[in-house]
Design a protein around this motif. Structure first.
Motif, mmCIF file in Angstrom:
data_model
loop_
_atom_site.group_PDB
_atom_site.id
_atom_site.type_symbol
_atom_site.label_atom_id
_atom_site.label_comp_id
_atom_site.label_asym_id
_atom_site.label_seq_id
_atom_site.Cartn_x
_atom_site.Cartn_y
_atom_site.Cartn_z
ATOM 1 N N ALA A 182 -9.246 -58.795 54.358
ATOM 2 C CA ALA A 182 -9.463 -59.024 52.927
ATOM 3 C C ALA A 182 -8.348 -58.412 52.094
ATOM 4 N N ARG A 183 -7.901 -57.228 52.467
ATOM 5 C CA ARG A 183 -6.813 -56.592 51.715
ATOM 6 C C ARG A 183 -5.508 -57.350 51.879
ATOM 7 N N LEU A 184 -5.257 -57.884 53.063
ATOM 8 C CA LEU A 184 -4.074 -58.717 53.264
ATOM 9 C C LEU A 184 -4.130 -59.927 52.345
ATOM 10 N N CYS A 185 -5.278 -60.579 52.309
ATOM 11 C CA CYS A 185 -5.444 -61.746 51.436
ATOM 12 C C CYS A 185 -5.247 -61.364 49.977
ATOM 13 N N THR A 186 -5.834 -60.254 49.564
ATOM 14 C CA THR A 186 -5.709 -59.813 48.175
ATOM 15 C C THR A 186 -4.261 -59.480 47.841
ATOM 16 N N GLY A 187 -3.569 -58.840 48.766
ATOM 17 C CA GLY A 187 -2.151 -58.525 48.549
ATOM 18 C C GLY A 187 -1.315 -59.777 48.394
ATOM 19 N N LEU A 188 -1.569 -60.764 49.261
ATOM 20 C CA LEU A 188 -0.836 -62.031 49.145
ATOM 21 C C LEU A 188 -1.189 -62.750 47.844
ATOM 22 N N VAL A 240 0.836 -61.133 45.138
ATOM 23 C CA VAL A 240 2.218 -61.621 45.188
ATOM 24 C C VAL A 240 2.296 -63.018 44.569
ATOM 25 N N SER A 241 1.316 -63.852 44.854
ATOM 26 C CA SER A 241 1.278 -65.196 44.267
ATOM 27 C C SER A 241 1.198 -65.129 42.750
ATOM 28 N N LEU A 242 0.386 -64.219 42.251
ATOM 29 C CA LEU A 242 0.276 -64.036 40.806
ATOM 30 C C LEU A 242 1.597 -63.579 40.213
ATOM 31 N N LEU A 243 2.285 -62.678 40.897
ATOM 32 C CA LEU A 243 3.589 -62.204 40.437
ATOM 33 C C LEU A 243 4.610 -63.341 40.399
ATOM 34 N N VAL A 244 4.639 -64.141 41.458
ATOM 35 C CA VAL A 244 5.559 -65.282 41.506
ATOM 36 C C VAL A 244 5.271 -66.248 40.353
ATOM 37 N N MET A 245 4.002 -66.496 40.104
ATOM 38 C CA MET A 245 3.611 -67.393 39.016
ATOM 39 C C MET A 245 4.095 -66.849 37.669
ATOM 40 N N MET A 246 3.903 -65.559 37.453
ATOM 41 C CA MET A 246 4.307 -64.969 36.176
ATOM 42 C C MET A 246 5.823 -64.979 36.018
ATOM 43 N N MET A 304 -7.727 -68.664 45.854
ATOM 44 C CA MET A 304 -8.276 -68.761 47.206
ATOM 45 C C MET A 304 -8.153 -67.444 47.972
ATOM 46 N N LEU A 305 -7.045 -66.747 47.797
ATOM 47 C CA LEU A 305 -6.847 -65.505 48.545
ATOM 48 C C LEU A 305 -7.688 -64.353 48.002
#
Length: 163
Positions: A10-16, A19-25, A58-59
């Motif tokens: 779960a933490r791996l998913c949350t971390g990814l 990162v997805s949120l950061l890329v989007m921003m 999803m993550l």
């Protein structure tokens, strides 16, 4: 041991997802600044944001299920005896697993079709099937988190994991 493995997943998913949120921003900010300063917008920014929103949402699911932080209706929690409430929670988790399994089943065929036919995002040119794979992975990890909650309930604990 099961809780530790599920928490790690779960933490791996949350971390990814973070990162997805950061890329989007960053993509959105770069597009705005580049458009304003040099009239050179970032090509494909809408698709980048679209893919990153999918990944972020999803993550985040496995962690929410693992911690029991999804939206819950607790109208009967104070009325029912503890044993009955535990049974209701197990039934709810089982129904959630069935629902997530149905979603997994219904995502698999479009994923295979997208892979077979070579579906691509028009602006970015990236294949679509890994996006379906991300959805399938997230739902599968959420099923594992729900199963872990059932195990914790059966052992006499609470459905939420201590992470």
């Amino acid at each position: 041991m099961l809780d530790r493995a599920l928490a790690g997943l779960a933490r791996l998913c949350t971390g990814l997802g973070a990162v997805s949120l950061l890329v989007m921003m960053v993509a959105t900010d770069y597009d705005i600044v580049a458009r304003w300063v040099a009239n050179q917008p970032l090509n494909g920014v809408v698709e980048i944001v679209e893919v990153m929103v999918l990944a972020t949402a999803m993550l985040g699911l496995p962690e929410a299920f693992l911690r029991g932080e999804q939206i819950q209706v607790d109208l009967v929690d104070t009325i029912l005896p503890a044993a009955m409430l535990r049974a209701v929670k197990v039934i709810a988790l089982l129904l959630t697993i069935v629902f997530l399994a149905l979603l997994c089943r219904n995502v698999t065929a479009p994923m295979m079709d997208a892979r077979m036919f070579g579906d691509m995002k028009p602006d970015l040119g990236i294949p679509v099937w890994p996006l379906y794979g991300l959805i399938l992975f997230s739902f599968s990890a959420s099923v594992l988190a729900c199963a872990g909650a059932i195990v914790r309930l059966a052992a006499g604990g609470t459905p939420e994991a201590r992470t």
